[in-house]
Design an enzyme around this catalytic site. Structure first.
Site, PDB file in Angstrom:
ATOM      1  CG  HIS A 169      -2.201   1.155   0.975  1.00 58.32           C
ATOM      2  ND1 HIS A 169      -1.767   2.513   1.397  1.00 58.32           N
ATOM      3  CD2 HIS A 169      -3.263   0.872   0.774  1.00 58.32           C
ATOM      4  CE1 HIS A 169      -2.995   3.049   1.075  1.00 58.32           C
ATOM      5  NE2 HIS A 169      -3.825   2.193   0.667  1.00 58.32           N
ATOM      6  CG  ASP A 212     -12.333  -5.721   5.870  1.00 55.79           C
ATOM      7  OD1 ASP A 212     -13.602  -5.502   5.212  1.00 55.79           O
ATOM      8  OD2 ASP A 212     -12.660  -6.109   7.206  1.00 55.79           O
ATOM      9  CG  LEU A 213      -9.372  -2.094  -0.674  1.00 52.03           C
ATOM     10  CD1 LEU A 213      -8.825  -3.130  -1.781  1.00 52.03           C
ATOM     11  CD2 LEU A 213      -9.982  -1.033  -1.536  1.00 52.03           C
ATOM     12  CG  ASP A 214      -6.371  -0.377   0.842  1.00 49.45           C
ATOM     13  OD1 ASP A 214      -5.433  -0.926   0.355  1.00 49.45           O
ATOM     14  OD2 ASP A 214      -6.695   0.767   0.794  1.00 49.45           O
ATOM     15  CD  GLU A 215      -8.785  -0.970   7.154  1.00 52.85           C
ATOM     16  OE1 GLU A 215      -8.343  -1.162   8.313  1.00 52.85           O
ATOM     17  OE2 GLU A 215      -9.341   0.246   6.972  1.00 52.85           O
TER      18      GLU A 215
END
Lengths: 283, 283, 283, 283
Positions: C192, C226-229
């Site tokens: 990310h 959960d995107l980016d999580e």
């Protein structure tokens, strides 16, 4: 296309910044950034780098330099150089077998991060020919050993002389003679695989392991007749520990080497680095 | 109250981790953390630090050590030490006039970050008496000069002997003699105000400024008879540039010094630091 | 050839380290390194990574696993995996147009720094085909847009399924659907381009410039629904200032991105990363 | 005694640097350092900080400002402020119970690293009275709770108004109302115990532990009506891992907090920090 950098240096004295600024404004230039440094509050040496845009600079340059000489440089006893952005520096990279530094330079150049034209890569080994040529850069193999150093350097000088503005030693493991330094006629930047002045010379990572250091580093510096002793441009370190072998230190150090060398080369290409005795001023 | 650290070292050989682990489990201990290191895949020296809780440890300790000696240490040719958390190390701090290192140690101790009892601060200058005593710590002034070094060290040994488990040289600017090292009977940690092995000796920041370095650093190390050459525990650096004077370097370096010294002392107090030749293993 | 890594996890309880160590010693293994972690002093979850050499491991593996299951894993309620060094993980790299992350992975792999077999690079753009294939790695162009996501993912799953042990999203700018995560059957690592949890989503460097931050960073994490999580593996930052444009931030951030991703991938390849809820334990 | 800093800001336009430089030279000033920044190559906002020495400045100041207004500031549409070194800023520090930030500020001030006069420390708890007063600084206890916020702020405003040029919130855990911001009439600097914009609000270290981050940081920023959203002056981070508890994160974070706050305060005291929208330019 009309952007340029003006570097000046002189004995520090009142009025310099105003004189340079007023001259540029009257010439029609728009100053984009300015950095200056004086080595002492009184009686120091003054350095200034001014980045500006002047429409029509290419045509007006000769007159501009003549005017600047007469109106500013001579009155203030000033040395100056003017670098136009449209003339990126021509660079040669000298390497041995190790690829991490040269590939990082070529890759950053292709990516647009390093404003230079890589005129050639010269190596005393043929190993990196394909890698280098895949970037569209000429590769010359000039075998160099302890025995043929004179001829090898002469061959390299034939390739370099008049063709480059900077030579980068990107882990070139051969000694550079004073004759070569004299003959090449442009600055040389070296990456020393150690945090100078520690572990000067060969096998610094093995020495660092033996000493049990908790950080290893790298140093980019201009090459002078005193091996490893030239003005430092940039340094950095990485944390290591007892669990790292000397090979690990070399691996981690390689990351620092390529980062430090690329930053130093970038600053030089942007005309940010002035020499002051055996130190540098990075503006 | 029932927590302890067991440190063992021996020639590396199969079965050590299992033997130690099984012994502790049978003794009723709960292992909280374990770190080990072998200096080579084959034929190295082995180090292990085990942190555990054993209800009733205080009463059972003598028997536990006897059993461990017989069942594990002797069969494996092992050296070991056992440190109970309820016995924090007793520490003396030696200083001159500079306050940044000693105040950081005292402040962290008060804050609960350093598990130690500061038995005393000794200084060859009276300047820091009030600051030290405001922490409730005894301060002794032992004037030391080139001429009275022998008497001064003898006076310090009288204060220290039997009273401390560690001596911290927190910018104590006097030379320590081999006689003192022998007499004091506990380890000494020094903060060298440079990134060793660079700029050994006096005035490192002035030397660093003269060399034009782009980083300055500090080194915490155990003191040995070779001044500034003992095993390194911790190092760190801070970025500097041409705009910094030698005084700026000293100011920025002081921040690194106190941080590096506090970390090194903390690791020693937690029994994390093993010596291996002239290097350290920090577990 | 006889080296392996054993990873175990279970409810923390006395005797685990000893049981594992004793089992390995009796099996004839020589432990090279051991790291463990318990998430709480009492009642936590226990993780251990043991690196060992066992002559003849390849032939003895099935029996070894059966014995370990019966003698250690079942009694302690333990999950375990065993990874032999002679089977480096098979990896696919998914990219878009940006080259810095994928080239750094391929280059480190060629250099011997990343123990993996790069089975393929898949991109939704053809731009990087030549660069990737110059490393001898297959390149597949699978155009992916908002409209054909389902078909594109199906095409990618055909390429990936059964062929890889890890998928690395090296600046792959497409959304990954839960169906793809389910179908691919192996972990995914994403870089990310921000210091999570800051600036989640698109254009983080422009957001960072607008917020006037003094550091920009990057985060490598496992991909979850959960995107980016997902669980963070590694992060780092670089210092920036008012003089840097959003483009400069992207350039400087790219250096951090490739460094962070390479470290995270390396740790995963060496079986150092255990998941614990939405966090990681890096042993 | 004759040293001063001139800060100017205006719409970027040709000739500013020259005009300021020429004015200062004619006034007899010797420029010691100059830093400038334009927020865009064309059409940006221009900032310049000039440090100079002008013999007899104290007596000549009023005339100098009048001349500068007429000859430079008005023609260029410029805002400017002039700060004499002989007038260090008067500072109030607001704290709760935590001592690491305020003690670092007081200690650096005593040491000569922070050019300020600490007029007072105000706390809603009495705990730090002795520590503060040992530096010779007045300590006022103003109990503040959710219920008496209005009266508490009024009491603080009585103490502060007219007496200070800067208020530093050194881990002052109370909300600051817009009324207080309006009434105090000088800038406020806060240390946010997180790497903004991550983990805004209370208990950031617990949040960071829950998210499994590998770095924790701190942010110093000017206080605006939007809590935690003001212009960032300085940020830094420290590396953490799975082995660190939330308490460890708080301990390590405290070191970053005090370092970041001290740097931000120093830069403000040296008149290096200009605001530009919700960001800062640090010259």
């Amino acid at each position: 296309a009309d952007r340029a950098r003006l570097l000046v240096t002189c004995r520090d004295q009142p009025g310099i910044v105003g004189a340079v600024g007023t001259f540029l404004a009257r010439a029609g230039a728009n100053v984009h950034s300015l950095a200056q440094h004086s080595t002492a509050p009184e009686g120091g040496t003054f350095f200034q780098r001014t980045e500006f845009r002047l429409p029509g600079l290419a045509a007006a340059r000769a007159q501009l330099e003549a005017d600047f000489t007469e109106q500013v440089a001579r009155p203030y006893g000033m040395d100056f150089t003017l670098h136009e952005e449209r003339h990126p520096k021509r660079v040669a990279v000298l390497v041995s077998k190790t690829d991490h530094c040269v590939l990082d330079l070529l890759w950053r150049n292709r990516r647009g991060e390093l404003p230079m034209t890589v005129a050639m890569v010269i190596s005393n080994h043929p190993d990196l020919a394909d890698d280098v040529r895949s970037f569209g850069v000429p590769f010359f193999h000039v075998p160099a050993t302890r025995d043929n150093r004179e001829q090898a350097e002469e061959r390299m000088l034939e390739l370099l002389r008049g063709n480059v503005d900077l030579v980068v030693l990107a882990r070139y493991m051969q000694i550079i003679t004073p004759a070569f330094l004299d003959g090449v006629g442009c600055p040389l930047i070296n990456i020393h695989h150690s945090f100078l002045p520690a572990f000067i010379g060969a096998a610094p990572y093995a020495k660092a392991k033996g000493r049990g250091v908790k950080l290893v580093g790298a140093t980019a510096h201009y090459v002078t007749a005193d091996l490893d002793e030239g003005p430092i441009i940039e340094q950095d370190v990485v944390r290591v520990g007892h669990q790292h072998t000397a090979a690990d230190l070399a691996r981690l150090g390689a990351d620092v080497e390529r980062a430090v060398l690329s930053r130093a080369v970038r600053w030089h290409l942007e005309d940010r680095v002035a020499r002051h005795g055996n130190t540098t001023v990075v503006l």
